[in-house]
Design an enzyme around this catalytic site. Sequence first.
Site, PDB file in Angstrom:
ATOM      1  N   PRO A  88       0.875  -1.169  -0.105  1.00 55.79           N
ATOM      2  CA  PRO A  88      -0.170  -0.020  -0.228  1.00 55.79           C
ATOM      3  C   PRO A  88       0.766   1.071   0.043  1.00 55.79           C
ATOM      4  O   PRO A  88       0.357   2.244  -0.358  1.00 55.79           O
ATOM      5  CB  PRO A  88      -0.923  -0.068   1.103  1.00 55.79           C
ATOM      6  CG  PRO A  88      -0.117  -1.258   2.101  1.00 55.79           C
ATOM      7  CD  PRO A  88       0.535  -1.846   1.382  1.00 55.79           C
ATOM      8  N   GLU A 115       1.640  -7.872   7.938  1.00 54.28           N
ATOM      9  CA  GLU A 115       2.004  -6.428   7.689  1.00 54.28           C
ATOM     10  C   GLU A 115       2.870  -6.220   6.921  1.00 54.28           C
ATOM     11  O   GLU A 115       3.583  -4.922   6.632  1.00 54.28           O
ATOM     12  CB  GLU A 115       2.260  -5.999   9.136  1.00 54.28           C
ATOM     13  CG  GLU A 115       1.293  -6.037  10.012  1.00 54.28           C
ATOM     14  CD  GLU A 115       0.034  -5.333   9.827  1.00 54.28           C
ATOM     15  OE1 GLU A 115      -1.213  -6.119   9.736  1.00 54.28           O
ATOM     16  OE2 GLU A 115      -0.053  -4.167   9.530  1.00 54.28           O
ATOM     17  N   ARG A 157      -1.499  -7.951 -21.146  1.00 56.86           N
ATOM     18  CA  ARG A 157      -2.283  -7.361 -22.482  1.00 56.86           C
ATOM     19  C   ARG A 157      -1.546  -6.526 -23.557  1.00 56.86           C
ATOM     20  O   ARG A 157      -2.104  -6.298 -24.371  1.00 56.86           O
ATOM     21  CB  ARG A 157      -3.849  -6.842 -22.163  1.00 56.86           C
ATOM     22  CG  ARG A 157      -3.789  -5.586 -21.353  1.00 56.86           C
ATOM     23  CD  ARG A 157      -4.990  -5.226 -20.965  1.00 56.86           C
ATOM     24  NE  ARG A 157      -5.874  -4.826 -22.211  1.00 56.86           N
ATOM     25  CZ  ARG A 157      -5.772  -3.453 -22.533  1.00 56.86           C
ATOM     26  NH1 ARG A 157      -4.801  -2.697 -22.227  1.00 56.86           N
ATOM     27  NH2 ARG A 157      -6.582  -3.470 -23.461  1.00 56.86           N
ATOM     28  N   ASP A 172      -6.698   2.605 -25.357  1.00 55.76           N
ATOM     29  CA  ASP A 172      -6.714   2.379 -24.040  1.00 55.76           C
ATOM     30  C   ASP A 172      -7.018   3.781 -23.399  1.00 55.76           C
ATOM     31  O   ASP A 172      -6.221   4.597 -23.742  1.00 55.76           O
ATOM     32  CB  ASP A 172      -5.546   1.771 -23.318  1.00 55.76           C
ATOM     33  CG  ASP A 172      -5.748   0.212 -23.540  1.00 55.76           C
ATOM     34  OD1 ASP A 172      -6.846  -0.366 -24.044  1.00 55.76           O
ATOM     35  OD2 ASP A 172      -4.644  -0.388 -23.123  1.00 55.76           O
TER      36      ASP A 172
HETATM   37  N1  LIG Z   1      -2.565  -0.944  -3.242  1.00 57.30           N
HETATM   38  C1  LIG Z   1      -2.677  -1.935  -2.172  1.00 57.30           C
HETATM   39  C2  LIG Z   1      -1.686  -2.977  -1.952  1.00 57.30           C
HETATM   40  C3  LIG Z   1      -1.924  -3.734  -0.740  1.00 57.30           C
HETATM   41  C4  LIG Z   1      -0.963  -4.501  -0.070  1.00 57.30           C
HETATM   42  C5  LIG Z   1      -0.226  -5.346  -0.688  1.00 57.30           C
HETATM   43  C6  LIG Z   1       0.566  -6.299  -0.074  1.00 57.30           C
HETATM   44  C7  LIG Z   1       0.503  -6.465   1.157  1.00 57.30           C
HETATM   45  C8  LIG Z   1       1.016  -7.344   2.363  1.00 57.30           C
HETATM   46  C9  LIG Z   1       0.422  -7.246   3.125  1.00 57.30           C
HETATM   47  N2  LIG Z   1      -0.485  -6.262   3.241  1.00 57.30           N
HETATM   48  C10 LIG Z   1      -1.627  -6.065   4.287  1.00 57.30           C
HETATM   49  C11 LIG Z   1      -1.114  -4.682   4.950  1.00 57.30           C
HETATM   50  C12 LIG Z   1      -1.886  -3.814   5.739  1.00 57.30           C
HETATM   51  C13 LIG Z   1      -1.446  -2.760   6.198  1.00 57.30           C
HETATM   52  C14 LIG Z   1      -0.217  -2.190   5.976  1.00 57.30           C
HETATM   53  C15 LIG Z   1       0.728  -3.188   5.287  1.00 57.30           C
HETATM   54  N3  LIG Z   1       0.332  -4.239   4.537  1.00 57.30           N
HETATM   55  C16 LIG Z   1      -0.605  -5.833   1.895  1.00 57.30           C
HETATM   56  C17 LIG Z   1      -1.224  -4.799   1.389  1.00 57.30           C
HETATM   57  N4  LIG Z   1      -3.161  -2.898  -0.269  1.00 57.30           N
HETATM   58  N5  LIG Z   1      -3.375  -1.929  -1.140  1.00 57.30           N
END
Ligand SMILES: Nc1cc(-c2ccc3ccn(Cc4ccccn4)c3c2)[nH]n1
Length: 246
Positions: A88, A115, A157, A172
């Site tokens: 995230p 996490e 794609r 696109d």
């Molecule tokens: N655009 C996105 C990507 C993700 C994502 C990707 C990989 C992981 C691995 C664990 N978590 C949960 C988590 C929650 C809280 C803080 C860190 N990580 C992920 C979340 N969420 N939204």
Amino acid sequence: MRLDVVTIFPEYLEPLNVSLVGKARARGQLDVRVHDLREWTHDKHNTVDDTPYGGGPGMVMKPEPWGEALDAVIDSQEGDPVIVVPTPSGKPFTQQLAVELSEKPWLVFTPARYEGIDRRVIEEYGDRVDVREVSIGDYVLAGGEAPVLVMVEAIARLLPGVLGNSASHQDDSFAPGAMADLLEGPVYTKPPEWRGRGIPEVLLSGHHGKIARWRRDEAFRRTDRNRPDLIERADPAAFDKKDRET
Ligand SMILES: Nc1cc(-c2ccc3ccn(Cc4ccccn4)c3c2)[nH]n1
């Protein structure tokens, strides 16, 4: 292109066996290998996580299994991959990044859970290869597997020959050109009337210039309504130029 995915949920990547990506694999255009991270654990419980240093909620993915997995995957092939880490807190995954990654010969995706992954893994491989931390949007998921499905589809794609002749990514949303940074307008197909609803006359006119202008106007209208932030980026000169040509 070769794609490797290391995950504790290999079954989550089953959708890569169907549809567009599945067909590209069957045709040999994509070499996709999914690996279970737990293959690189050595304890009875196949442990991949532990409590965070400094305290706090949740668990953190241990560095050792990731290090053994990535060494095994990377040593299995000549050349260097781009490691793509869904998170995230990464840079936004955009059409431009999809295009850039579609031109790489080898991508290794590392969807995590809990996490996230011990930071030292990113640092270790960042010293050796190109590592990209990427977010697919401003919302928090429980793990990185869904982002991998999204990114692989957006990238696959774009590979030559993957989209059939009848389809194209040239127009696109966000693709370069006169429709750059505009959302797609409405689309219609047969029947000519459905539940008392007809088709915009211009689409039945056979006048390609008028049809192209109508589609651009509709794209602009929809973008202005749903993504006004993109309007500032759109290049008005591209529209003027295009109009002069039609
Ligand atoms: N655009 C996105 C990507 C993700 C994502 C990707 C990989 C992981 C691995 C664990 N978590 C949960 C988590 C929650 C809280 C803080 C860190 N990580 C992920 C979340 N969420 N939204």
